[in-house]
Design a protein around this motif. Structure first.
Motif, PDB file in Angstrom:
ATOM      1  N   VAL A 103      46.044  38.788  -6.584  1.00 19.49           N
ATOM      2  CA  VAL A 103      46.438  40.077  -6.002  1.00 19.49           C
ATOM      3  C   VAL A 103      45.224  40.963  -5.774  1.00 19.49           C
ATOM      4  O   VAL A 103      45.124  41.645  -4.753  1.00 19.49           O
ATOM      5  CB  VAL A 103      47.485  40.773  -6.901  1.00 19.49           C
ATOM      6  N   ALA A 104      44.265  40.932  -6.695  1.00 14.26           N
ATOM      7  CA  ALA A 104      43.077  41.779  -6.588  1.00 14.26           C
ATOM      8  C   ALA A 104      42.079  41.274  -5.555  1.00 14.26           C
ATOM      9  O   ALA A 104      41.262  42.045  -5.056  1.00 14.26           O
ATOM     10  CB  ALA A 104      42.386  41.889  -7.947  1.00 14.26           C
ATOM     11  N   THR A 105      42.150  40.005  -5.215  1.00 18.12           N
ATOM     12  CA  THR A 105      41.127  39.428  -4.338  1.00 18.12           C
ATOM     13  C   THR A 105      41.652  38.909  -3.005  1.00 18.12           C
ATOM     14  O   THR A 105      40.875  38.473  -2.170  1.00 18.12           O
ATOM     15  CB  THR A 105      40.404  38.265  -5.056  1.00 18.12           C
ATOM     16  N   THR A 106      42.964  38.965  -2.813  1.00 18.63           N
ATOM     17  CA  THR A 106      43.570  38.383  -1.615  1.00 18.63           C
ATOM     18  C   THR A 106      44.478  39.405  -0.943  1.00 18.63           C
ATOM     19  O   THR A 106      45.292  40.039  -1.623  1.00 18.63           O
ATOM     20  CB  THR A 106      44.413  37.139  -1.996  1.00 18.63           C
ATOM     21  N   ALA A 107      44.350  39.538   0.354  1.00 11.36           N
ATOM     22  CA  ALA A 107      45.257  40.417   1.089  1.00 11.36           C
ATOM     23  C   ALA A 107      46.689  39.938   0.889  1.00 11.36           C
ATOM     24  O   ALA A 107      46.934  38.742   0.695  1.00 11.36           O
ATOM     25  CB  ALA A 107      44.905  40.417   2.574  1.00 11.36           C
ATOM     26  N   GLN A 108      47.618  40.857   0.939  1.00 12.83           N
ATOM     27  CA  GLN A 108      49.023  40.528   0.699  1.00 12.83           C
ATOM     28  C   GLN A 108      49.484  39.385   1.605  1.00 12.83           C
ATOM     29  O   GLN A 108      50.272  38.541   1.179  1.00 12.83           O
ATOM     30  CB  GLN A 108      49.888  41.763   0.895  1.00 12.83           C
ATOM     31  N   ALA A 109      48.988  39.321   2.815  1.00  6.88           N
ATOM     32  CA  ALA A 109      49.378  38.252   3.743  1.00  6.88           C
ATOM     33  C   ALA A 109      48.965  36.872   3.236  1.00  6.88           C
ATOM     34  O   ALA A 109      49.512  35.862   3.676  1.00  6.88           O
ATOM     35  CB  ALA A 109      48.771  38.501   5.123  1.00  6.88           C
ATOM     36  N   GLY A 110      48.038  36.814   2.283  1.00  8.88           N
ATOM     37  CA  GLY A 110      47.599  35.546   1.713  1.00  8.88           C
ATOM     38  C   GLY A 110      48.342  35.136   0.455  1.00  8.88           C
ATOM     39  O   GLY A 110      48.073  34.086  -0.114  1.00  8.88           O
ATOM     40  N   HIS A 163      53.980  38.202  -7.780  1.00  9.31           N
ATOM     41  CA  HIS A 163      52.796  38.769  -7.110  1.00  9.31           C
ATOM     42  C   HIS A 163      53.030  40.242  -6.772  1.00  9.31           C
ATOM     43  O   HIS A 163      52.151  41.078  -6.944  1.00  9.31           O
ATOM     44  CB  HIS A 163      52.444  37.966  -5.858  1.00  9.31           C
ATOM     45  N   SER A 164      54.224  40.552  -6.300  1.00  2.00           N
ATOM     46  CA  SER A 164      54.545  41.935  -5.943  1.00  2.00           C
ATOM     47  C   SER A 164      54.522  42.825  -7.160  1.00  2.00           C
ATOM     48  O   SER A 164      53.980  43.946  -7.111  1.00  2.00           O
ATOM     49  CB  SER A 164      55.925  42.010  -5.282  1.00  2.00           C
ATOM     50  N   ILE A 165      55.096  42.363  -8.248  1.00  5.95           N
ATOM     51  CA  ILE A 165      55.082  43.147  -9.490  1.00  5.95           C
ATOM     52  C   ILE A 165      53.643  43.397  -9.923  1.00  5.95           C
ATOM     53  O   ILE A 165      53.271  44.515 -10.249  1.00  5.95           O
ATOM     54  CB  ILE A 165      55.854  42.407 -10.604  1.00  5.95           C
ATOM     55  N   CYS A 166      52.857  42.347  -9.898  1.00  2.48           N
ATOM     56  CA  CYS A 166      51.463  42.479 -10.331  1.00  2.48           C
ATOM     57  C   CYS A 166      50.690  43.379  -9.367  1.00  2.48           C
ATOM     58  O   CYS A 166      49.807  44.124  -9.795  1.00  2.48           O
ATOM     59  CB  CYS A 166      50.814  41.108 -10.449  1.00  2.48           C
ATOM     60  N   GLY A 167      51.023  43.329  -8.102  1.00  2.00           N
ATOM     61  CA  GLY A 167      50.364  44.206  -7.145  1.00  2.00           C
ATOM     62  C   GLY A 167      50.599  45.669  -7.440  1.00  2.00           C
ATOM     63  O   GLY A 167      49.742  46.535  -7.219  1.00  2.00           O
ATOM     64  N   ALA A 168      51.746  45.968  -8.006  1.00  2.00           N
ATOM     65  CA  ALA A 168      52.071  47.353  -8.302  1.00  2.00           C
ATOM     66  C   ALA A 168      51.650  47.797  -9.704  1.00  2.00           C
ATOM     67  O   ALA A 168      51.309  48.948  -9.901  1.00  2.00           O
ATOM     68  CB  ALA A 168      53.577  47.571  -8.126  1.00  2.00           C
ATOM     69  N   VAL A 169      51.680  46.882 -10.682  1.00  2.00           N
ATOM     70  CA  VAL A 169      51.456  47.331 -12.059  1.00  2.00           C
ATOM     71  C   VAL A 169      50.412  46.564 -12.863  1.00  2.00           C
ATOM     72  O   VAL A 169      50.078  47.012 -13.955  1.00  2.00           O
ATOM     73  CB  VAL A 169      52.782  47.351 -12.870  1.00  2.00           C
ATOM     74  N   CYS A 170      49.942  45.448 -12.426  1.00  2.00           N
ATOM     75  CA  CYS A 170      48.987  44.678 -13.244  1.00  2.00           C
ATOM     76  C   CYS A 170      47.624  45.319 -13.317  1.00  2.00           C
ATOM     77  O   CYS A 170      47.123  45.859 -12.431  1.00  2.00           O
ATOM     78  CB  CYS A 170      48.851  43.269 -12.733  1.00  2.00           C
TER      79      CYS A 170
END
Length: 170
Positions: A103-110, A163-170
């Motif tokens: 999540v930190a290194t890849t655009a959401q589309a990836g 991935h979505s959860i981690c994108g918001a809170v990880c």
């Protein structure tokens, strides 16, 4: 490894954990640093309880991380440590640290299954500031769960949601 810790603003919270804006006007606001000092003994008790757990990393799971569990579990160090341990196990079992790196290194589309899911579940991850804060905007009126679940398996959907959860809170 990727840490999910975010920089801590000097915002104040009430003794119950609500933000200042949510707090009743007669409740005193406390700074996070004050909460850490006030609950230092209980936080230390949690550190001791978690010390032998191979998933617990003191440098990563700092006082603020422990305080979160303590405040969520009636300021009972034993109970809070038990829940923290179960969260560490859940994170391991679901590879959340590896997902945090993606999540930190890849655009959401990836992200896995994004291209298949996104037309049916329009959501967008934003990182609006340099501190790494993130939030997800979802167009709820455009969600088509039936079509999405016809396009992916529950396992693929679950992987995307993690991935979505981690994108918001990880």
């Amino acid at each position: 490894g990727q840490t999910c810790a975010r920089p801590v603003p000097t915002a104040s919270v009430t003794a119950t954990g609500a933000s200042t804006a949510e707090a009743a006007t007669d409740e005193p606001a406390l700074l996070v640093s004050e909460l850490l000092r006030t609950h230092a003994a209980a936080i230390e008790a949690m550190r001791t309880a978690l010390a032998e757990d191979p998933l617990y990393e003191p440098a990563r799971h700092d006082g603020l991380w422990l305080l979160r569990f303590l405040m969520s579990h009636k300021h009972e160090p034993e109970r809070a440590a038990k829940v923290a341990r179960s969260v560490l196990e859940w994170r391991r079992d679901h590879a959340m640290d590896q997902i945090a790196t993606v999540v930190a290194t890849t655009a959401q589309a990836g992200w896995p299954h994004f291209e298949t899911i996104q037309p049916h579940l329009p959501q967008y991850l934003y990182h609006p500031d340099a501190a790494g804060s993130a939030f997800i905007v979802m167009r709820a009126a455009k969600i088509d769960f039936k079509a999405m679940m016809a396009a992916v398996t529950i396992e693929q959907y679950t992987e995307f949601v993690l991935h979505s959860i981690c994108g918001a809170v990880c």
